[in-house]
Scaffold this active site. Structure first.
Site, PDB file in Angstrom:
ATOM      1  N   ASP A  29      48.552  75.953 -73.631  1.00 24.19           N
ATOM      2  CA  ASP A  29      49.736  76.493 -74.311  1.00 24.19           C
ATOM      3  C   ASP A  29      50.876  75.492 -74.151  1.00 24.19           C
ATOM      4  OD1 ASP A  29      50.721  79.662 -75.144  1.00 24.19           O
ATOM      5  OD2 ASP A  29      52.238  78.116 -74.798  1.00 24.19           O
ATOM      6  N   ILE A  30      51.614  75.271 -75.255  1.00 22.04           N
ATOM      7  CA  ILE A  30      52.694  74.269 -75.260  1.00 22.04           C
ATOM      8  C   ILE A  30      53.887  74.736 -74.411  1.00 22.04           C
ATOM      9  CG2 ILE A  30      54.032  75.068 -77.271  1.00 22.04           C
ATOM     10  CD1 ILE A  30      53.846  72.167 -78.340  1.00 22.04           C
ATOM     11  N   ASN A  86      48.293  89.572 -77.654  1.00 19.69           N
ATOM     12  CA  ASN A  86      49.479  90.190 -78.243  1.00 19.69           C
ATOM     13  C   ASN A  86      49.207  90.560 -79.702  1.00 19.69           C
ATOM     14  OD1 ASN A  86      51.131  89.891 -75.934  1.00 19.69           O
ATOM     15  ND2 ASN A  86      51.539  87.756 -76.452  1.00 19.69           N
ATOM     16  N   VAL A  95      52.122  83.825 -83.488  1.00 14.50           N
ATOM     17  CA  VAL A  95      51.125  83.068 -84.261  1.00 14.50           C
ATOM     18  C   VAL A  95      50.039  84.047 -84.699  1.00 14.50           C
ATOM     19  CG1 VAL A  95      49.465  81.184 -84.274  1.00 14.50           C
ATOM     20  CG2 VAL A  95      51.602  80.950 -82.976  1.00 14.50           C
ATOM     21  N   HIS A  99      44.349  85.092 -80.778  1.00 12.14           N
ATOM     22  CA  HIS A  99      44.235  84.179 -79.630  1.00 12.14           C
ATOM     23  C   HIS A  99      44.365  84.959 -78.335  1.00 12.14           C
ATOM     24  CE1 HIS A  99      48.480  84.347 -80.903  1.00 12.14           C
ATOM     25  NE2 HIS A  99      48.782  84.276 -79.630  1.00 12.14           N
ATOM     26  N   HIS A 101      45.564  84.651 -74.573  1.00 11.82           N
ATOM     27  CA  HIS A 101      46.257  83.892 -73.530  1.00 11.82           C
ATOM     28  C   HIS A 101      45.432  84.025 -72.245  1.00 11.82           C
ATOM     29  CE1 HIS A 101      50.307  83.553 -75.523  1.00 11.82           C
ATOM     30  NE2 HIS A 101      49.820  84.575 -76.212  1.00 11.82           N
TER      31      HIS A 101
HETATM   32  P1  AMP Z   1      51.881  84.790 -79.196  1.00 10.33           P
HETATM   33  O1  AMP Z   1      53.341  84.977 -78.906  1.00 10.33           O
HETATM   34  O2  AMP Z   1      50.976  85.729 -78.458  1.00 10.33           O
HETATM   35  O3  AMP Z   1      51.608  84.784 -80.696  1.00 10.33           O
HETATM   36  O4  AMP Z   1      51.515  83.372 -78.611  1.00 10.33           O
HETATM   37  C1  AMP Z   1      51.633  82.183 -79.316  1.00 10.33           C
HETATM   38  C2  AMP Z   1      51.539  81.090 -78.284  1.00 10.33           C
HETATM   39  O5  AMP Z   1      51.248  79.886 -78.948  1.00 10.33           O
HETATM   40  C3  AMP Z   1      52.823  80.885 -77.490  1.00 10.33           C
HETATM   41  O6  AMP Z   1      52.557  81.070 -76.093  1.00 10.33           O
HETATM   42  C4  AMP Z   1      53.210  79.448 -77.824  1.00 10.33           C
HETATM   43  O7  AMP Z   1      53.766  78.763 -76.713  1.00 10.33           O
HETATM   44  C5  AMP Z   1      51.892  78.853 -78.254  1.00 10.33           C
HETATM   45  N1  AMP Z   1      51.969  77.721 -79.179  1.00 10.33           N
HETATM   46  C6  AMP Z   1      52.669  77.675 -80.338  1.00 10.33           C
HETATM   47  N2  AMP Z   1      52.482  76.469 -80.930  1.00 10.33           N
HETATM   48  C7  AMP Z   1      51.635  75.778 -80.138  1.00 10.33           C
HETATM   49  C8  AMP Z   1      51.059  74.467 -80.197  1.00 10.33           C
HETATM   50  N3  AMP Z   1      51.304  73.627 -81.219  1.00 10.33           N
HETATM   51  N4  AMP Z   1      50.259  74.065 -79.189  1.00 10.33           N
HETATM   52  C9  AMP Z   1      49.991  74.896 -78.157  1.00 10.33           C
HETATM   53  N5  AMP Z   1      50.492  76.140 -78.046  1.00 10.33           N
HETATM   54  C10 AMP Z   1      51.318  76.574 -79.020  1.00 10.33           C
END
Ligand code: AMP
Ligand code: ZN
Length: 113
Positions: A29-30, A86, A95, A99, A101
């Site tokens: 995760d970024i 989520n 996103v 996915h 976490h």
């Molecule tokens: P959610 O809020 O459950 O939709 O989680 C989306 C996750 O994607 C967040 O924890 C972000 O930090 C992560 N994220 C968004 N863009 C990227 C990326 N390019 N590379 C890695 N993680 C990302």
């Protein structure tokens, strides 16, 4: 399709890959919320858990099988870890490609925020 995680799968956007096979990608995760914070995604575009169908079941099994393998290899299985999915606004989903976490490396509070 304008999906950031599909772009990561297709290598149009770089990511720090932890594990990859034909069905599953696990990458860092970024914006990590724990010393270890990865995202496990199926290599198929499903926006949320609400759109899951029986035909996706193998991806789900493989996601958990792979998470288990990675966490054992990384030494987090005994202490433990958390898997979070989520869904939509109240849970803070940003996103819309399903996915998991995977968080580890510190004591995780319960209930979550
Ligand atoms: P959610 O809020 O459950 O939709 O989680 C989306 C996750 O994607 C967040 O924890 C972000 O930090 C992560 N994220 C968004 N863009 C990227 C990326 N390019 N590379 C890695 N993680 C990302
Ligand atoms: Zn996608």
């Amino acid at each position: 399709m304008d999906c950031i995680f599909c772009k990561i799968i297709n290598k149009e956007i770089p990511s720090k890959i932890i594990y990859e096979d034909d069905n599953i990608l696990i990458f860092e995760d970024i914006n990590p919320q724990a010393p270890f914070h990865a995202l496990a995604i199926p290599k198929i575009h499903v926006p949320t858990v609400l759109e899951l169908k029986a035909e996706h079941s193998n991806y789900l099994f493989k996601a958990f099988e792979t998470i288990s393998k990675v966490m054992k290899e990384k030494g987090y299985s005994e202490d433990g870890f958390r898997v979070v999915l989520n869904t939509n606004r109240a849970a803070g989903q940003t996103v819309f490609h399903i996915h998991f976490h995977v968080l580890a490396g510190r004591l995780l509070m319960w209930p979550p925020g």
